[in-house]
Design an enzyme around this catalytic site. Structure first.
Site, short mmCIF file in Angstrom:
data_model
loop_
_atom_site.label_atom_id
_atom_site.label_comp_id
_atom_site.label_asym_id
_atom_site.label_seq_id
_atom_site.Cartn_x
_atom_site.Cartn_y
_atom_site.Cartn_z
N SER A 100 5.05 -1.65 2.62
CA SER A 100 4.32 -2.34 3.07
C SER A 100 4.44 -3.72 2.66
CB SER A 100 3.07 -2.03 3.32
OG SER A 100 1.97 -2.57 5.12
N SER A 101 5.81 -3.69 2.07
CA SER A 101 6.18 -5.19 1.41
C SER A 101 6.07 -6.28 3.40
CB SER A 101 7.11 -5.25 1.22
OG SER A 101 8.22 -5.02 1.96
N ARG A 112 0.73 -0.64 0.42
CA ARG A 112 -0.25 0.31 0.23
C ARG A 112 1.00 0.87 -0.16
NH1 ARG A 112 2.50 2.37 3.01
NH2 ARG A 112 2.42 1.63 5.52
N LYS A 127 11.19 -1.26 10.38
CA LYS A 127 10.55 -0.69 11.07
C LYS A 127 11.10 -1.64 12.56
CE LYS A 127 6.32 -0.81 10.22
NZ LYS A 127 5.22 -1.23 9.97
N ASP A 174 -2.35 6.11 12.91
CA ASP A 174 -2.83 4.70 12.93
C ASP A 174 -2.76 4.62 14.14
OD1 ASP A 174 -0.31 4.04 12.81
OD2 ASP A 174 -0.93 2.44 11.20
N ASP A 192 -1.89 -1.00 7.40
CA ASP A 192 -1.15 -1.98 7.19
C ASP A 192 -1.99 -2.56 6.25
OD1 ASP A 192 0.68 0.25 7.16
OD2 ASP A 192 2.20 -0.99 7.36
N HIS A 221 2.14 8.54 10.91
CA HIS A 221 2.59 7.89 12.05
C HIS A 221 1.11 8.32 12.86
CE1 HIS A 221 6.87 6.40 12.00
NE2 HIS A 221 6.58 7.31 11.43
#
Length: 434
Positions: free
Chosen positions: A121-122, A19, A210, A28, A166, A26
């Site tokens: 967002s893999s 996505r 992340k 959500d 995500d 930052h």
């Protein structure tokens, strides 16, 4: 390739998209709505259920080694965000949801074309894909919302305290429309993007994982601490408050008014743990064990004012973006671009989640015709997203490619040089071999 790995053929396939978050960075995990769309790039898994209790994973990319484990004893190593651990998060989430101790085994071959560690967002796409694979193998049913919630929760097994955007867009996306994703309860509303513009993604080629750094979790904690100090300042029951959105909801005031409360209640200078304890009337031990996450207990400074200012202003920009899309004024593309530019400035200056390469790429994109450009995803590397008038697209792509990717020192590897226009894609699905 499946046959050469496992000596058989797959029974079904599952895909889950990556996505791009157009606006709402930052926020959500602070309880606020975000505005992402699924990209056309995705993770694809070929699956064969087997009679043994062994889970065998292979990847079409030779960089990711094969892995196998017992399906009944899933261990996720938080210290190493290896690719197979994201798959295991999805399996474990479904397993725990149904309270199953015995899982059937499966052979899975994973393929994907979402650039890794790029803020598209893999990793969440892999978690979602694995969750859907497990559900299908078990022959069970869940709604898309339930799947998104389970996968959002289970991705935390890897140690990132994400908010659920995500996973929600990966399942709830529909072709041709972006979505306003709201939380508690989770729901998604269509947002029609302007027809005269395209969204272009450009990879800065700085990788950001992340789960491998503490930047992300420190921001989550700074927002949590800011929420508690704001709640205390307003005589609310601060020890029950975890998110900045809860403070606004309890006070029943607008986002603009929350920005004023932030000005009154918090100071721009960083806070140290001792000052936070004084403000809340607790001991250092209580702060460390009851509020901070294990990987933020040694942090010495917290920028609470800046983080709260970013979150409340960004939450307001998301609602404004949606409103402009609904009202569709003549200068719509310009207005949306301005909001994206403001968002990048706030991410850079107040949230400090940009990096020199992202800032440079944003400037280049604006210089060559983007009405707005900003970092997307967690930041500290990864991608930018730009809104570009459709008629300027060919020259925009050529100029950005030349200015950013064709550097005289040849320092950027060609395979990472992703620059592409994207349309809102569809969500996760299962399909069977014809």
């Amino acid at each position: 390739m499946f046959n050469s790995k496992f000596g058989s053929i797959p029974k079904f396939y599952v895909r889950a998209p990556g996505r791009v978050n157009i606006i709402g960075e930052h926020i959500d995990y602070c309880g606020y709505s975000v505005l992402p769309m699924a990209v056309e790039q995705d993770v694809l898994i070929a699956v064969e259920p087997v009679k043994t209790y062994t889970l065998q994973l292979a990847n079409t990319n030779p960089l990711y080694p094969d892995f196998s484990t017992s399906a009944n004893n899933i261990q996720i190593d938080k210290t190493k965000p290896l690719w197979h651990n994201y798959f295991l998060c999805g399996v474990k989430g479904i397993q725990e949801h149904f309270g199953l101790s015995n899982l059937t085994g499966m052979n899975c071959l994973v393929d994907g074309n979402i650039p890794p560690s790029s803020g598209l967002s893999s990793s969440s796409a892999l978690v979602c894909c694995a969750g859907l694979v497990t559900l299908t193998v078990l022959g069970r049913n869940l709604s898309k919302v339930e799947l998104a919630e389970i996968c959002a929760k289970s991705e935390r097994y890897i140690g990132t305290e994400g908010g659920g955007m995500d996973q929600s867009i990966s399942f709830l996306a529909e072709e041709g429309t972006a979505k306003l994703i709201e939380f508690s309860p989770l729901r998604a509303t269509d947002v029609k993007l302007p027809s005269g513009a395209v969204f272009v993604i450009a990879n800065s080629c700085v990788e950001m994982n992340k789960a491998a750094t503490s930047h992300f979790n420190i921001r989550v904690m700074e927002c949590r601490l800011a929420a508690k100090l704001l709640a205390k300042y307003k005589s609310l029951q601060w020890d029950k408050v975890l998110r900045l959105e809860e403070v606004q909801a309890k006070l029943g005031i607008s986002l603009e008014e929350m920005l004023l409360v932030t000005e009154d209640a918090l100071h721009p200078e960083p806070y140290n743990p001792e000052e936070i304890c004084r403000c809340l009337g607790i001991s250092l031990e209580e702060l460390r064990t009851q509020i901070l996450s294990p990987n933020t207990q040694e942090v010495l400074i917290f920028k609470l004012y800046q983080r709260a200012k970013h979150v409340y202003s960004e939450a307001a920009r998301v609602l404004q973006f949606k409103k402009i899309c609904e009202e569709a004024p003549e200068d719509m593309v310009q207005l949306l671009g301005e909001l994206m530019n403001q968002s990048h400035m706030s991410c850079r200056d107040m949230y400090e989640c940009s990096c020199p390469e992202l800032d440079q790429l944003v400037d280049i994109c604006r210089k060559f015709g983007a009405q707005g450009s900003r970092l997307t995803g967690a930041g500290w590397g990864g991608c930018t997203v730009s809104i570009v008038p459709a008629d300027k697209l060919p020259s925009f792509l050529a100029n950005v490619h030349k200015a950013y990717y064709q550097r005289s020192d040849g320092s950027l590897a060609p395979e990472k040089q992703s620059l592409f226009a994207t349309k809102p894609g569809g969500g996760a699905l299962v399909f069977l071999e014809a």
